[in-house]
Write a protein that holds these residues in place. Structure first.
Motif, PDB file in Angstrom:
ATOM      1  N   PHE A  34       0.832  -1.208   0.000  1.00  0.00           N
ATOM      2  CA  PHE A  34       0.000   0.000   0.000  1.00  0.00           C
ATOM      3  C   PHE A  34       0.867   1.258   0.000  1.00  0.00           C
ATOM      4  CE2 PHE A  34      -1.863   3.419   2.569  1.00  0.00           C
ATOM      5  CZ  PHE A  34      -2.945   3.750   1.760  1.00  0.00           C
ATOM      6  N   THR A  35       1.941   1.262   0.793  1.00  0.00           N
ATOM      7  CA  THR A  35       2.843   2.411   0.818  1.00  0.00           C
ATOM      8  C   THR A  35       3.475   2.634  -0.547  1.00  0.00           C
ATOM      9  OG1 THR A  35       3.330   1.932   3.144  1.00  0.00           O
ATOM     10  CG2 THR A  35       4.820   3.432   2.002  1.00  0.00           C
ATOM     11  N   ALA A  39       1.192   6.349  -6.980  1.00  0.00           N
ATOM     12  CA  ALA A  39      -0.033   7.082  -7.336  1.00  0.00           C
ATOM     13  C   ALA A  39       0.188   8.590  -7.234  1.00  0.00           C
ATOM     14  CB  ALA A  39      -1.187   6.647  -6.434  1.00  0.00           C
ATOM     15  N   MET A  40       0.947   9.051  -6.226  1.00  0.00           N
ATOM     16  CA  MET A  40       1.224  10.479  -6.095  1.00  0.00           C
ATOM     17  C   MET A  40       2.150  10.977  -7.212  1.00  0.00           C
ATOM     18  SD  MET A  40       1.455  11.223  -1.983  1.00  0.00           S
ATOM     19  CE  MET A  40       2.248   9.697  -1.482  1.00  0.00           C
ATOM     20  N   ALA A  62       9.371   4.688  -2.921  1.00  0.00           N
ATOM     21  CA  ALA A  62       8.189   5.191  -3.621  1.00  0.00           C
ATOM     22  C   ALA A  62       7.323   6.052  -2.708  1.00  0.00           C
ATOM     23  CB  ALA A  62       7.371   4.027  -4.169  1.00  0.00           C
ATOM     24  N   GLY A  63       7.124   5.602  -1.456  1.00  0.00           N
ATOM     25  CA  GLY A  63       6.240   6.334  -0.554  1.00  0.00           C
ATOM     26  C   GLY A  63       6.768   7.699  -0.180  1.00  0.00           C
ATOM     27  N   VAL A  64       8.003   7.755   0.319  1.00  0.00           N
ATOM     28  CA  VAL A  64       8.587   9.038   0.728  1.00  0.00           C
ATOM     29  C   VAL A  64       8.932   9.892  -0.488  1.00  0.00           C
ATOM     30  CG1 VAL A  64      10.494  10.125   1.970  1.00  0.00           C
ATOM     31  CG2 VAL A  64       9.470   8.020   2.859  1.00  0.00           C
ATOM     32  N   GLY A  65       9.577   9.266  -1.475  1.00  0.00           N
ATOM     33  CA  GLY A  65       9.946  10.022  -2.672  1.00  0.00           C
ATOM     34  C   GLY A  65       8.739  10.545  -3.428  1.00  0.00           C
ATOM     35  N   GLY A  66       7.707   9.708  -3.567  1.00  0.00           N
ATOM     36  CA  GLY A  66       6.498  10.144  -4.263  1.00  0.00           C
ATOM     37  C   GLY A  66       5.777  11.257  -3.530  1.00  0.00           C
TER      38      GLY A  66
END
Length: 306
Positions: free
Chosen positions: A189-190, A196-197, A288-292
């Motif tokens: 999910f993260t 997605a962002m 992906a989560g932090v970078g996005g």
């Protein structure tokens, strides 16, 4: 007298931008829609967590509201996809050879892949498809792609109920390893929310990307081991260059699919997972989560304009 009438009135020089900025600051004015600092942005996003969950649930409920079967399609759609893939790849192309419990193997892969695919596609249209909401209300725009990823997670949980029934019907017992599905889903999910962002920012600037993404995602699916075992395929093609093998093993979609198979299917052993699989899954989620999130935040003041 004519000279007096013809003389233009004296003009007042326009104030310099620095003077205007000082005047605005003196009276407590700020730029409309200016990007807040990253900690402040996170605080605003957390304050709207109830909106994010409610928006995701509302979108999920409305998704099949016009269909006679309603929410049954949340489970039926991935099952029909799995049936098509089984016929084409399992029977016609013979990819089920050497893969025990192929139907649970395939259905798990389809469900987990659909989660990533749908999150990215929904994220691509998160801003461009909701311009009315973006222009009418002031809120952290990251709430939209995150809510769409959450919507797909909720839909996956409905599908997981059908998956459990399939596993039990094919003789796969409930085991303690099923608990590993929870951290695997959290990491996925993260990762999905971060991608997605990224796609939401790109799609807001270039809406045509939404037309291109189905082809990109279809190609990605064919390299992610949804319909076949990557480890079994590599054992048959030892002539492949080492970089191809490494790329297939480190493919984030394949990593999350295989983690879920390892958690749920007894016949899927740890030897079929890439080395340091949990570290790879965590690394992709953080990247992906932090970078996005940072990539999306940097363009916060541009969304809905132009």
């Amino acid at each position: 007298m004519s000279q007096v009438l013809d003389t233009p009135p004296p003009t007042t020089p326009a104030p310099a931008p620095a003077d205007l900025a000082a005047l605005a600051a003196r009276h407590g004015l700020s730029v409309s829609g200016a990007r807040p600092s990253l900690p402040e942005y996170i605080r605003q996003l957390w304050a709207r967590r109830h909106f994010i969950t409610a928006f995701a649930t509302a979108k999920l409920t409305a998704q099949y509201s016009q269909a006679k079967l309603g929410q049954v399609w949340q489970v039926l759609t991935p099952l029909l996809n799995a049936a098509v893939y089984y016929f084409i790849f399992g029977e016609l192309m013979g990819t089920k050879g050497g893969v025990p419990d192929y139907i649970p193997f395939l259905v798990t892969g389809v469900f987990i892949w659909t989660f990533t695919q749908s999150s990215i596609m929904a994220g691509t249209r998160a801003i461009s498809g909701n311009l009315g909401l973006v222009r009418a209300l002031h809120f952290p725009r990251a709430a939209l792609p995150i809510s769409f990823a959450l919507q797909q997670l909720q839909q996956l949980l409905f599908s997981m109920a059908a998956l459990v029934v399939i596993l039990l019907c094919f003789g796969i017992p409930v085991s303690a390893s099923w608990v590993l599905a929870l951290p695997a889903l959290l990491l996925q999910f993260t990762f999905n929310a971060g991608i997605a962002m990224i796609m939401a920012r790109m799609g807001a600037k270039t809406p045509d990307i939404a037309q291109l993404m189905p082809f990109v995602l279809r190609t990605w699916m064919y390299t992610s081991g949804v319909m076949f075992s990557i480890s079994h395929m590599m054992s048959k093609h030892t002539e492949w260059p080492s970089w191809v093998t490494s790329a297939l093993l480190a493919n984030p979609a394949a990593v999350y699919i295989d983690l879920m198979r390892f958690a749920l299917i007894d016949s899927f052993h740890a030897s079929q997972l890439p080395p340091h699989v949990w570290a790879i899954a965590t690394g992709w989620a953080l990247l992906a989560g932090v970078g996005g999130f940072i990539y999306f935040w940097k363009a916060e003041e541009t969304y809905g304009r132009g």
